[in-house]
Design a protein around this motif. Structure first.
Motif, short mmCIF file in Angstrom:
data_model
loop_
_atom_site.label_atom_id
_atom_site.label_comp_id
_atom_site.label_asym_id
_atom_site.label_seq_id
_atom_site.Cartn_x
_atom_site.Cartn_y
_atom_site.Cartn_z
N UNK A 1 0.97 -1.12 0.05
CA UNK A 1 -0.09 0.11 0.03
C UNK A 1 0.85 1.18 0.14
N UNK A 2 1.92 1.12 0.85
CA UNK A 2 3.01 2.38 0.62
C UNK A 2 3.64 2.64 -0.52
N UNK A 3 4.05 1.54 -1.31
CA UNK A 3 4.52 1.62 -2.26
C UNK A 3 3.90 2.05 -3.45
N UNK A 4 2.41 1.73 -3.41
CA UNK A 4 1.43 2.08 -4.55
C UNK A 4 1.21 3.70 -4.29
N UNK A 5 1.13 4.07 -2.96
CA UNK A 5 0.66 5.51 -2.71
C UNK A 5 1.89 6.55 -3.13
N UNK A 6 3.25 5.84 -2.98
CA UNK A 6 4.18 6.82 -3.35
C UNK A 6 4.41 7.00 -4.74
N UNK A 7 4.23 5.89 -5.15
CA UNK A 7 4.65 5.73 -6.91
C UNK A 7 3.34 6.27 -7.68
N UNK A 8 2.19 6.52 -6.90
CA UNK A 8 1.08 7.17 -7.60
C UNK A 8 1.02 8.60 -7.74
N UNK A 9 2.04 9.16 -7.17
CA UNK A 9 2.43 10.50 -7.27
C UNK A 9 1.72 11.29 -6.06
N UNK A 10 1.61 10.72 -5.07
CA UNK A 10 0.83 11.11 -3.79
C UNK A 10 1.86 12.26 -3.19
N UNK A 11 1.26 13.14 -2.20
CA UNK A 11 1.89 14.24 -1.79
C UNK A 11 2.92 13.36 -0.69
N UNK A 12 4.26 13.38 -0.63
CA UNK A 12 5.12 12.93 0.29
C UNK A 12 4.67 13.17 1.69
N UNK A 13 4.22 14.71 1.88
CA UNK A 13 4.11 14.85 3.14
C UNK A 13 2.84 13.98 3.55
N UNK A 14 1.91 13.65 3.05
CA UNK A 14 0.66 13.06 3.33
C UNK A 14 1.10 11.37 3.42
N UNK A 15 2.24 10.95 2.66
CA UNK A 15 2.65 9.68 2.69
C UNK A 15 3.18 9.34 4.12
N UNK A 16 4.00 10.40 4.33
CA UNK A 16 4.90 10.07 5.85
C UNK A 16 3.79 9.84 7.02
N UNK A 17 2.70 10.65 6.89
CA UNK A 17 1.85 10.65 7.91
C UNK A 17 1.22 9.37 7.89
N UNK A 18 0.73 8.82 6.55
CA UNK A 18 0.25 7.19 6.58
C UNK A 18 1.21 6.42 7.14
N UNK A 19 2.43 6.57 6.79
CA UNK A 19 3.70 5.62 7.13
C UNK A 19 3.62 5.38 8.67
N UNK A 20 3.67 6.71 9.31
CA UNK A 20 3.59 6.55 11.07
C UNK A 20 2.43 5.84 11.52
N UNK B 1 10.47 -6.65 12.48
CA UNK B 1 9.47 -6.44 11.69
C UNK B 1 9.40 -4.76 11.21
N UNK B 2 9.37 -4.01 12.23
CA UNK B 2 9.39 -2.47 11.87
C UNK B 2 10.62 -2.03 11.25
N UNK B 3 11.86 -2.73 11.56
CA UNK B 3 12.93 -2.41 10.70
C UNK B 3 13.05 -2.73 9.46
N UNK B 4 12.43 -3.94 9.19
CA UNK B 4 12.15 -4.14 7.67
C UNK B 4 11.19 -3.51 7.03
N UNK B 5 10.19 -3.12 7.61
CA UNK B 5 9.17 -2.16 6.93
C UNK B 5 9.76 -0.81 6.84
N UNK B 6 10.51 -0.18 7.78
CA UNK B 6 11.16 1.03 7.44
C UNK B 6 12.10 0.77 6.32
N UNK B 7 12.85 -0.28 6.04
CA UNK B 7 13.70 -0.35 5.13
C UNK B 7 13.31 -0.43 3.69
N UNK B 8 12.02 -1.00 3.80
CA UNK B 8 10.98 -1.09 2.56
C UNK B 8 10.47 0.33 2.09
N UNK B 9 9.99 1.03 3.15
CA UNK B 9 9.54 2.45 3.03
C UNK B 9 10.67 3.38 2.62
#
Length: 581
Positions: free
Chosen positions: A217-236, A352-360
């Motif tokens: 979901x995070x990858x799809x959001x970022x690559x769809x051209x979404x605002x990075x500011x909103x993507x960071x909030x979604x990430x947290x 798990x969170x470390x792996x997710x952060x690396x992916x993010x």
């Protein structure tokens, strides 16, 4: 009849009572044996029920609590506990049965693995004690702890590793724990190991599924051209959901200032830390950002390694901080924390969170490269348009203007025609000027802004530290770098300089907090201090008059109010127009 002869019926009366008493004793022994068999049968049935109970659920927390409840019931005692071991060998989780919440709160922190509990950690073998305090390794109980005398403990092993230890005390009826109690507890411990292993495998599978879903979901959001500011909030928000934490924050660097700002936060009291600027030396986040290594803390607010940041604003307990990115390029610092007194995070959660952060971080980098490529394409188009306008449009318009000017000499005897031709020439000249300004604007937009408002705010606050003697706390939120026009930026910085100067020269404050916020419609600056407040005897306040003028020139307002318990609060607010350049 011979009177000396005896009646045979009277012989039974003279038989001694010993055989009958011996038979009674044998019957009583038999009844005791039967009762023991029944008790053993009941205990076996209870043990089987306990095994079924702890193995019928795959939620690890539920399984651990049922293990302790089953152990207390099987050996018929008052208190029971399960201490889960950490990788360092201490106790990281302590599940109790028989002790109410009030007593737990009175005792304070759960055991760390000292005394008898530490003995079982060092020597993982069953241990039975008649008097707990008489053992040489006993260190006594903390204030408020209920009295305990008898003790039975055994390790719980999961595969080839010791997962934790079961501790039981105070067998009911004032009795002692016996060998049968020990055997039953060892059997339960073996079954508990299997149940724990199954629950952990299920948790790992469920966690991995959630991780993969969130990553996609995070990858799809970022690559769809979404605002990075909103993507960071979604990430947290996603990280908090995955970890079950009370608070998750993400701090990112501000340009080349070397300071971090909490860009996104989710959870309990997230508003208190969102936008908070972190010092570059006294916060754990800054240390993680500079080293690229993960830091785990048992109590973040009490950790001597951290003197500031969110741990100074909120009372935070167990936490871990991980870098977002690679060791060579850290893009930010992710902090996952629970409130004081909350549970520690399992090692599986940290991994798990470390792996997710690396992916993010990888997804952010890919999205950034994509945006750079799109921006480069736009810049190339602007350059091509500017070149075409200059080489084609302007030259042709200029040539047309020269041709019309040559015609003027031929129509000098016709004033009306000459005037109309001159008007066209002037229009062409104005058109050339407009095109040239457009070309200049296209070239200016292609140049990146080297110093955004956030970086300039950090620089102003750092510079004020020389006069104040301390660094003011800084909070920034909103699109300060992209949503604030240049004239508003200059006015806001001037107001900030004046406010900090007043706090240093007149207020004699020992703490100052600066908050800069940009919404869709408003730019707001709030500066508070704990100084001596406004002196009513002073009527000449040229600095405040300048601040008020700067607000009014932009259609805004200024408010000056007392700050509780001491000091002054200055709030400067101006409107932002959506059509501003």
């Amino acid at each position: 009849m011979d009177q000396g002869a005896r009646d045979p019926r009277d012989q039974s009366a003279s038989v001694p009572a010993t055989p009958r008493l011996r038979l009674d004793a044998l019957l009583e022994d038999l009844q005791e044996q039967v009762q023991r068999v029944r008790d053993t049968q009941n205990r076996v049935h209870t043990l089987l029920d306990a095994v079924l109970s702890i193995g019928s659920n795959l939620d690890l927390d539920v399984v651990l609590h049922r293990i302790v409840e089953s152990a207390v019931k099987l050996v018929d005692c008052r208190y029971g506990a399960l201490g889960v071991l950490s990788d360092e060998g201490g106790i990281k989780q302590f599940i109790t049965v028989g002790v109410d919440e009030e007593t737990i709160a009175r005792i304070g922190h759960y055991p760390r693995g000292e005394g008898i509990l530490g003995l079982l950690i060092r020597e993982p073998h069953p241990l039975r004690l008649t008097v707990l305090n008489e053992h040489p390794d006993s260190v006594g109980f903390p204030p408020g702890h209920p009295p305990m005398t008898t003790f039975l403990g055994t390790p719980v092993q999961v595969r080839d590793r010791i997962f934790g230890n079961l501790y039981l005390t105070e067998k009911n009826g004032g009795q002692q724990f016996d060998a049968e109690d020990e055997a039953v507890l060892r059997t339960l411990g073996a079954a508990a190991g299997v149940a724990i292993d199954n629950a952990r495998l299920y948790d790992d599978a469920r966690r991995r599924e959630r991780w993969l879903t969130a990553s996609s979901e995070l990858t799809r959001t970022l690559l769809s051209g979404a605002d990075p500011h909103e993507a960071l909030h979604s990430f947290t928000t996603t990280v908090r959901d995955l970890s079950g934490a009370d608070l998750v924050t993400l701090a990112v660097p501000v340009s080349d200032t070397g300071k971090l700002v909490v860009e996104a936060a989710d959870g309990t009291d997230a508003r208190e830390v969102r936008g908070l600027a972190l010092p570059d030396s006294t916060s754990l986040a800054a240390k993680v950002f500079s080293s690229g290594e993960t830091i785990v803390s048992d109590s973040l607010s009490q950790d001597p390694r951290s003197e500031s940041g969110s741990a100074a604003v909120l009372d935070l307990g167990p936490a871990f901080l991980i870098p977002l990115g690679t060791r060579e390029r850290v893009r930010g610092v992710l902090q996952v924390a629970n409130r004081q007194g909350g549970p520690a995070f399992p090692d599986a959660t940290v991994k798990m969170i470390t792996g997710f952060a690396d992916h993010a971080a990888l997804a952010l980098e890919i999205a950034e490269h994509r945006r750079d490529a799109e921006e480069l394409l736009v810049l190339n188009d602007r350059e091509r348009i500017a070149r075409d306008l200059h080489d084609l449009a302007i030259q042709r318009l200029f040539a047309g203007g020269l041709s019309l000017q040559s015609v003027l000499n031929r129509v000098g005897d016709r004033p009306e025609v000459a005037e109309r031709v001159q008007r066209v020439v002037d229009d062409l000249d104005d058109t050339i000027k407009v095109i040239r300004s457009t070309i200049y604007a296209l070239s200016e937009r292609a140049r990146p802004d080297t110093a955004g408002l956030r970086a300039r705010l950090v620089a102003e606050v750092s510079q004020a530290a020389e006069t104040l003697g301390f660094t003011p706390a800084l909070r920034m939120s909103g699109l300060l770098d992209t949503g604030v026009p240049e004239d508003h930026r200059e006015q806001l910085l001037a107001v900030l300089r004046e406010a900090l100067s007043n706090a240093a020269r007149h207020a004699h404050a020992t703490a100052v907090e600066v908050t800069a916020e940009a919404t869709d419609t408003t730019l707001r600056l709030r500066v508070t201090d704990n100084g001596r407040g406004i002196d009513p005897a002073v009527t000449r306040r040229s600095g405040l008059a300048n601040i008020r003028t700067r607000a009014e020139n932009l259609g805004g307002t200024i408010t000056l109010t007392p700050h509780q318990p001491t000091g002054t609060a200055l709030e400067w607010t101006v409107p932002l127009h959506t059509d501003a350049p």
